[in-house]
Design a protein around this motif. Structure first.
Motif, PDB file in Angstrom:
ATOM      1  N   LYS A 100      -0.151  60.504  91.905  1.00  0.00           N
ATOM      2  CA  LYS A 100      -0.077  61.307  90.676  1.00  0.00           C
ATOM      3  C   LYS A 100      -0.124  60.448  89.417  1.00  0.00           C
ATOM      4  CE  LYS A 100       0.856  65.634  92.204  1.00  0.00           C
ATOM      5  NZ  LYS A 100       0.275  66.911  91.735  1.00  0.00           N
ATOM      6  N   GLY A 101      -0.116  59.128  89.592  1.00  0.00           N
ATOM      7  CA  GLY A 101      -0.224  58.238  88.448  1.00  0.00           C
ATOM      8  C   GLY A 101       1.084  57.694  87.922  1.00  0.00           C
ATOM      9  N   VAL A 102       2.166  57.814  88.702  1.00  0.00           N
ATOM     10  CA  VAL A 102       3.463  57.273  88.280  1.00  0.00           C
ATOM     11  C   VAL A 102       3.490  55.768  88.540  1.00  0.00           C
ATOM     12  CG1 VAL A 102       5.957  57.320  88.643  1.00  0.00           C
ATOM     13  CG2 VAL A 102       4.637  59.452  88.717  1.00  0.00           C
ATOM     14  N   VAL A 103       3.870  55.009  87.523  1.00  0.00           N
ATOM     15  CA  VAL A 103       3.983  53.557  87.624  1.00  0.00           C
ATOM     16  C   VAL A 103       5.455  53.176  87.521  1.00  0.00           C
ATOM     17  CG1 VAL A 103       3.378  51.343  86.581  1.00  0.00           C
ATOM     18  CG2 VAL A 103       1.710  53.218  86.598  1.00  0.00           C
ATOM     19  N   VAL A 104       5.963  52.446  88.503  1.00  0.00           N
ATOM     20  CA  VAL A 104       7.374  52.056  88.535  1.00  0.00           C
ATOM     21  C   VAL A 104       7.477  50.545  88.418  1.00  0.00           C
ATOM     22  CG1 VAL A 104       9.521  52.153  89.842  1.00  0.00           C
ATOM     23  CG2 VAL A 104       7.906  54.049  89.985  1.00  0.00           C
ATOM     24  N   LYS A 105       8.338  50.081  87.513  1.00  0.00           N
ATOM     25  CA  LYS A 105       8.427  48.635  87.285  1.00  0.00           C
ATOM     26  C   LYS A 105       9.776  48.271  86.685  1.00  0.00           C
ATOM     27  CE  LYS A 105       6.110  49.276  82.811  1.00  0.00           C
ATOM     28  NZ  LYS A 105       4.931  48.922  81.985  1.00  0.00           N
ATOM     29  N   ILE A 106      10.136  46.981  86.808  1.00  0.00           N
ATOM     30  CA  ILE A 106      11.316  46.454  86.137  1.00  0.00           C
ATOM     31  C   ILE A 106      10.996  46.316  84.655  1.00  0.00           C
ATOM     32  CG2 ILE A 106      12.883  44.480  85.946  1.00  0.00           C
ATOM     33  CD1 ILE A 106      12.392  43.909  88.878  1.00  0.00           C
ATOM     34  N   VAL A 107      11.923  46.744  83.802  1.00  0.00           N
ATOM     35  CA  VAL A 107      11.675  46.715  82.362  1.00  0.00           C
ATOM     36  C   VAL A 107      12.848  46.059  81.644  1.00  0.00           C
ATOM     37  CG1 VAL A 107      10.173  48.734  82.367  1.00  0.00           C
ATOM     38  CG2 VAL A 107      12.634  49.044  82.126  1.00  0.00           C
ATOM     39  N   ASP A 108      12.599  45.612  80.421  1.00  0.00           N
ATOM     40  CA  ASP A 108      13.659  45.061  79.574  1.00  0.00           C
ATOM     41  C   ASP A 108      14.441  46.201  78.929  1.00  0.00           C
ATOM     42  OD1 ASP A 108      12.887  42.416  80.052  1.00  0.00           O
ATOM     43  OD2 ASP A 108      11.405  42.475  78.422  1.00  0.00           O
ATOM     44  N   PHE A 109      15.713  45.963  78.735  1.00  0.00           N
ATOM     45  CA  PHE A 109      16.529  46.954  78.034  1.00  0.00           C
ATOM     46  C   PHE A 109      16.397  46.691  76.536  1.00  0.00           C
ATOM     47  CE2 PHE A 109      20.591  48.467  76.230  1.00  0.00           C
ATOM     48  CZ  PHE A 109      20.463  49.801  76.564  1.00  0.00           C
ATOM     49  N   ASP A 110      15.525  47.446  75.886  1.00  0.00           N
ATOM     50  CA  ASP A 110      15.293  47.292  74.453  1.00  0.00           C
ATOM     51  C   ASP A 110      15.329  48.660  73.783  1.00  0.00           C
ATOM     52  OD1 ASP A 110      12.906  48.458  75.237  1.00  0.00           O
ATOM     53  OD2 ASP A 110      11.723  46.625  75.027  1.00  0.00           O
ATOM     54  N   ASP A 111      15.020  48.718  72.496  1.00  0.00           N
ATOM     55  CA  ASP A 111      15.085  49.978  71.756  1.00  0.00           C
ATOM     56  C   ASP A 111      14.105  51.011  72.309  1.00  0.00           C
ATOM     57  OD1 ASP A 111      17.029  48.897  70.183  1.00  0.00           O
ATOM     58  OD2 ASP A 111      15.828  48.759  68.359  1.00  0.00           O
ATOM     59  N   GLU A 112      12.917  50.569  72.667  1.00  0.00           N
ATOM     60  CA  GLU A 112      11.922  51.508  73.194  1.00  0.00           C
ATOM     61  C   GLU A 112      12.418  52.157  74.490  1.00  0.00           C
ATOM     62  OE1 GLU A 112       7.258  51.608  74.761  1.00  0.00           O
ATOM     63  OE2 GLU A 112       8.144  49.737  74.005  1.00  0.00           O
ATOM     64  N   PHE A 113      13.004  51.343  75.364  1.00  0.00           N
ATOM     65  CA  PHE A 113      13.514  51.875  76.627  1.00  0.00           C
ATOM     66  C   PHE A 113      14.694  52.819  76.367  1.00  0.00           C
ATOM     67  CE2 PHE A 113      15.996  51.479  80.638  1.00  0.00           C
ATOM     68  CZ  PHE A 113      15.024  51.960  81.508  1.00  0.00           C
ATOM     69  N   ALA A 114      15.576  52.465  75.441  1.00  0.00           N
ATOM     70  CA  ALA A 114      16.720  53.320  75.114  1.00  0.00           C
ATOM     71  C   ALA A 114      16.256  54.653  74.534  1.00  0.00           C
ATOM     72  CB  ALA A 114      17.650  52.606  74.137  1.00  0.00           C
ATOM     73  N   ARG A 115      15.187  54.644  73.758  1.00  0.00           N
ATOM     74  CA  ARG A 115      14.646  55.910  73.232  1.00  0.00           C
ATOM     75  C   ARG A 115      14.099  56.766  74.365  1.00  0.00           C
ATOM     76  NH1 ARG A 115      12.652  52.332  69.145  1.00  0.00           N
ATOM     77  NH2 ARG A 115      13.851  52.575  67.211  1.00  0.00           N
ATOM     78  N   GLY A 116      13.476  56.117  75.342  1.00  0.00           N
ATOM     79  CA  GLY A 116      12.987  56.851  76.496  1.00  0.00           C
ATOM     80  C   GLY A 116      14.124  57.501  77.272  1.00  0.00           C
ATOM     81  N   ILE A 117      15.237  56.764  77.431  1.00  0.00           N
ATOM     82  CA  ILE A 117      16.413  57.324  78.101  1.00  0.00           C
ATOM     83  C   ILE A 117      16.946  58.520  77.315  1.00  0.00           C
ATOM     84  CG2 ILE A 117      18.797  56.878  78.800  1.00  0.00           C
ATOM     85  CD1 ILE A 117      18.043  53.976  79.266  1.00  0.00           C
ATOM     86  N   THR A 118      16.987  58.392  75.991  1.00  0.00           N
ATOM     87  CA  THR A 118      17.466  59.477  75.138  1.00  0.00           C
ATOM     88  C   THR A 118      16.640  60.741  75.347  1.00  0.00           C
ATOM     89  OG1 THR A 118      18.142  57.837  73.483  1.00  0.00           O
ATOM     90  CG2 THR A 118      18.045  60.137  72.770  1.00  0.00           C
TER      91      THR A 118
END
Length: 298
Positions: A100-118
Motif C-alpha cells: 500500500k506504500g507504507v514506509v517504516v523507518k527509524i527517525v530522529d525525534f525533532d520538531d517535524e516528528f513531534a508535529r506528526g505525533i500531534t
C-alpha cells in the motif's frame, strides 16, 4: 515527587497508592533502600507498589505480592519470528503495508516528528471505546511528553506519501525493549501500519541482540477474554508473562488496606463478564456523548 532521582506519582483519595511514574520503563534497583528513603522523605502515600524487572519472574522480596503480567515477545532473530512464529494472516498484513506504500523507518525525534505525533493524537477523541487521553494536546506538550529517555530510545515512524501515520517509541535496556507508545491513524487502518511498526521493532531488537520485546500488559487484571488489542498481541506472538507486583505499606492505614484487599480497584474485584458488559456500556455512552456534541456543533 522525586525519590533517589526517580519520579513517583500517587493516585487514590481514601487510600493513596504511590508508584514509579514511568513504570515499565524505569525500575527500582534496591527496593528496601528505596522504601526506606520514601519514608524518610514523608511521601504522602499509604502504599507503594512496584514490579520486578524482566527477566526476573520469580519473587525476590518478602513484601506482600500479587501477580501482574506483561505481553512479551521472545526474540532470537527476525527470520525466526517471521518464518516460525507468525501465521500467514499476520505476515500478509505486514506485506499489505508495503504494497500500500507504507514506509517504516527509524527517525530522529525533532520538531517535524513531534508535529506528526500531534496530528495522530488529534485525529479522534476516542480510541478503544473510551476517550483518548492524548486528544487535544498541543505541539509543545506533545514534544515535552515524548522527550523522555532519549538516550535509550528508538523512534520508529510509519509514513504514507510523506505523512506520519503511525509511530513507536521504543525504550530499551540490556534484556528487553518496551514499546512506550505504539499508535497509528484510524483512517489508514486499511494499510496495516501498526503491523509494519511491530515488524520494524522486532528487527531493531534482533539487530541489537535485545532478547525480548514488551508491549504493555497482555491482559488487564488477568482477564481471559481477549479484546481487539490482546488479539493483535496474540497474532504477533506476544506471550503472557506473569511478574510479581509488590505492595508495601507506608502507613498504618496502608497496612490495614492491604490486609483487607482495599488496594485493589473495582475491575480487580468484579467478575470478568460484568467488566466486559460495563466496558460495552461505557463505549456506547461515550460514543453517544460525542455524537450529541457533534450534532450541536453542526
Amino acid at each position: 515527587m522525586l525519590v533517589d532521582g526517580i519520579n513517583i506519582s500517587t493516585s487514590g483519595k481514601i487510600i493513596r497508592i504511590a508508584r514509579v511514574s514511568a513504570e515499565g520503563y524505569e525500575f527500582i534497583n534496591n527496593p528496601p533502600s528505596f522504601v526506606s528513603d520514601m519514608k524518610k522523605n514523608n511521601i504522602k502515600a499509604d502504599i507503594f507498589t512496584f514490579t520486578q524487572k524482566l527477566p526476573d519472574t520469580k519473587p525476590m522480596y518478602l513484601y506482600y505480592m500479587e501477580w501482574d503480567n506483561v505481553a512479551a515477545l521472545p526474540i532470537t532473530s527476525f527470520e525466526h519470528w517471521w518464518t516460525k512464529q507468525l501465521n500467514d494472516k499476520t505476515r500478509n498484513m505486514i506485506r499489505r503495508a508495503e504494497k500500500k506504500g507504507v514506509v517504516v523507518k527509524i527517525v530522529d525525534f525533532d520538531d517535524e516528528f513531534a508535529r506528526g505525533i500531534t496530528n495522530i493524537y488529534n485525529e479522534s477523541p476516542m480510541r478503544q471505546g473510551k476517550p483518548f487521553w492524548h486528544y487535544g494536546k498541543g505541539f509543545e506538550t506533545v514534544r515535552k511528553e515524548n522527550a523522555t529517555f532519549l538516550e535509550r530510545s528508538y523512534f520508529i515512524g510509519a509514513y504514507f506519501e510523506s505523512e506520519l501515520i503511525g509511530f513507536i517509541k521504543l525504550v530499551y535496556e540490556k534484556n528487553f525493549a518496551s514499546m512506550m507508545q505504539i499508535i497509528s491513524m484510524i483512517k489508514h487502518r486499511d494499510k496495516a501500519p501498526t503491523n509494519a511498526l511491530v515488524a520494524k521493532a522486532v528487527e531493531i531488537c534482533a539487530n541489537n541482540q535485545i532478547p525480548c520485546l514488551v508491549y504493555a500488559k497482555y491482559s488487564a487484571h488477568g482477564m481471559k477474554k481477549r479484546d481487539s488489542l490482546s488479539e493483535f498481541k496474540y497474532h504477533n506472538r506476544f506471550l503472557k508473562i506473569d511478574i510479581p507486583r509488590y505492595y508495601v505499606p507506608l502507613t498504618i492505614k496502608g497496612n490495614i488496606a492491604i490486609k483487607l484487599k482495599l488496594h485493589r480497584n473495582i475491575s480487580q474485584i468484579l467478575p470478568e463478564n460484568v467488566i466486559v458488559t460495563m466496558k460495552d456500556i461505557r463505549r456506547k455512552w461515550y460514543e453517544r456523548g460525542i455524537s450529541c456534541r457533534e450534532s450541536q456543533g453542526s
